[in-house]
Scaffold this active site. Structure first.
Site, mmCIF file in Angstrom:
data_model
loop_
_atom_site.group_PDB
_atom_site.id
_atom_site.type_symbol
_atom_site.label_atom_id
_atom_site.label_comp_id
_atom_site.label_asym_id
_atom_site.label_seq_id
_atom_site.Cartn_x
_atom_site.Cartn_y
_atom_site.Cartn_z
ATOM 1 N N ASP A 231 23.137 -1.363 -23.683
ATOM 2 C CA ASP A 231 22.797 -2.205 -22.528
ATOM 3 C C ASP A 231 21.279 -2.100 -22.280
ATOM 4 O OD1 ASP A 231 24.380 -3.392 -19.846
ATOM 5 O OD2 ASP A 231 22.404 -2.553 -19.404
ATOM 6 N N HIS B 234 19.698 -1.781 -19.662
ATOM 7 C CA HIS B 234 19.390 -0.797 -18.614
ATOM 8 C C HIS B 234 19.877 0.597 -19.036
ATOM 9 C CE1 HIS B 234 20.008 -4.717 -16.472
ATOM 10 N NE2 HIS B 234 18.870 -4.362 -15.920
ATOM 11 N N ASP C 1 22.761 -7.634 -22.199
ATOM 12 C CA ASP C 1 21.616 -8.106 -21.428
ATOM 13 C C ASP C 1 20.278 -7.789 -22.109
ATOM 14 O OD1 ASP C 1 22.136 -5.456 -20.930
ATOM 15 O OD2 ASP C 1 22.289 -5.645 -18.756
ATOM 16 N N HIS D 37 26.396 2.580 -14.697
ATOM 17 C CA HIS D 37 25.485 3.100 -13.655
ATOM 18 C C HIS D 37 26.219 3.898 -12.570
ATOM 19 C CE1 HIS D 37 22.303 0.779 -15.395
ATOM 20 N NE2 HIS D 37 22.849 -0.378 -15.096
#
Ligand code: ZN
Length: 370
Positions: A168, A170, A256, A131
């Site tokens: 991931d 996200h 995740d 990120h």
């Protein structure tokens, strides 16, 4: 000789976050314990990372941001407290040094596969990176470890075309924007959608300029499980990767999207992560690529450590027989319920429709999708 190099370091525990913050040092402690439980200590070539230099980090990040992070960590040191960088991202006294070490770990991983000692490397780092933006910390991430390593691989290790897979839960927004107009880097990112960070991750963000068609977002509805992820991989990532023909495949491996993760709502099992990893290994074999895997998210320490070691075991298997045994071990808990393995998606039709829409959109760029 082991196929897989493991880059890890106890110093990564020194980056501190507030108590009960999901991105805790315990994540790496759990992975270390799982490595010991599977006796991988002896099987893998373990490498101690070097720090990335500021010049190397500036392959991605602005000098002003690098200086800013240094100052924030100094402030944390002087005040003996954490400094908040965004809603959920913090600097502690050692954070600057540890973030440089995390970025450097990726370079150690690149060097190990470039030198031919190993085909594959797993970089077990924290803080995570995908990120982190050019000039901003975000979502537990400080420096974009994988993005810095992509540029380093191209500049210093003579890899030309890099295919980045981000599974991931996200969206890997930092990595997307780092290579958005770059035709030499293909970014394929699976994410729960809609989901944090909310302002990116839709499939119509497909690159710009010479990079058009080389940024593939695969936005999957909440409840997507093994079947949906593997279907999306086979329908989208595999054909495009074969056509792109990289010489290096890198993975932002967050765990995740595991069914037991407290942050995501996806339903990948540990067996599913083993099978996703197998698909990466198969693509590497088909394209003659090296593989470097980066740890990103994953916040249930048990499912994180089980799944990360599943990735390591698949990538390190020395024979088909060993590989078969590894997969069988992960599939065993599900075999009684479903001999063909779990089909635990909540929304099969929605997933398949979404994959079809993304495939249709990218067919204008890639003939393997037509
Ligand atoms: Zn994540």
């Amino acid at each position: 000789m082991s196929r897989l190099a493991l880059v890890r370091d106890q110093r990564f525990l020194q980056h501190l976050t507030p108590e009960s913050h999901p991105e805790s040092p315990q994540r790496l402690v759990a992975i270390d314990n799982a490595i010991a439980r599977h006796a991988l200590d002896h099987d893998l070539k373990q490498l101690t990372p070097r720090s990335a230099s500021e010049e190397e980090i500036s392959l991605i990040h602005s000098p002003a941001y690098i200086e800013h992070l240094y100052q924030d960590a100094e402030k944390a040191r002087k005040t003996d407290s954490l400094v908040q960088l965004d809603a959920d991202t913090f600097a502690s006294a050692d954070t600057y040094d540890i973030a440089k070490l995390a970025a450097g770990a990726g370079l150690t991983g690149i060097d190990s596969v470039a030198g031919g000692q190993h085909d594959r490397a797993f970089v077990a780092v924290r803080p995570p990176g995908h990120h982190a933006l050019v000039d901003k910390a975000m979502g537990f991430c400080l420096f974009n470890n994988i993005a810095v390593a992509v540029r380093y691989a191209q500049k210093s290790a003579a890899f030309k075309k890099v295919f980045v897979i981000d599974w991931d839960v996200h969206h890997g927004n930092g990595t997307q924007w780092a290579f958005y107009d770059d035709p030499s880097v293909f970014f394929a990112s699976f994410q729960q959608y809609p989901f944090w960070p909310y302002d990116s991750g839709w499939y119509l963000e497909d690159g710009k300029g010479e990079g058009k068609g080389r940024n593939m977002n695969i936005p999957l509805p909440a409840g997507t499980g093994d079947r949906g992820y593997l279907h999306a991989f086979d329908q989208l990532v595999k054909p495009v990767c074969l056509e792109f023909a990289p010489d290096l495949i890198m993975v932002s491996a967050g765990y995740d999207a595991h069914q037991d993760d407290p942050l995501g709502q996806q339903r990948i099992t540990t067996a599913g992560f083993a099978m996703l990893t197998q698909r990466v290994a198969d693509l590497a074999a088909a394209t003659g690529s090296k593989v470097v895997v980066f740890l990103e998210g994953g916040y249930n320490v048990r499912s994180l450590s089980d799944s990360a070691t599943a990735t390591m075991r698949v990538l390190n298997a020395a024979s088909d027989a060993e590989l078969g045994a590894v997969h069988a071990a992960y599939l065993m808990p599900y075999a009684a319920a479903d001999p063909n393995h779990v089909s635990n998606d909540r929304s099969v039709d929605q997933v398949d429709e979404r994959v079809g829409v993304v495939r249709q959109h990218f067919a204008k760029y890639w003939k393997e999708l037509r």
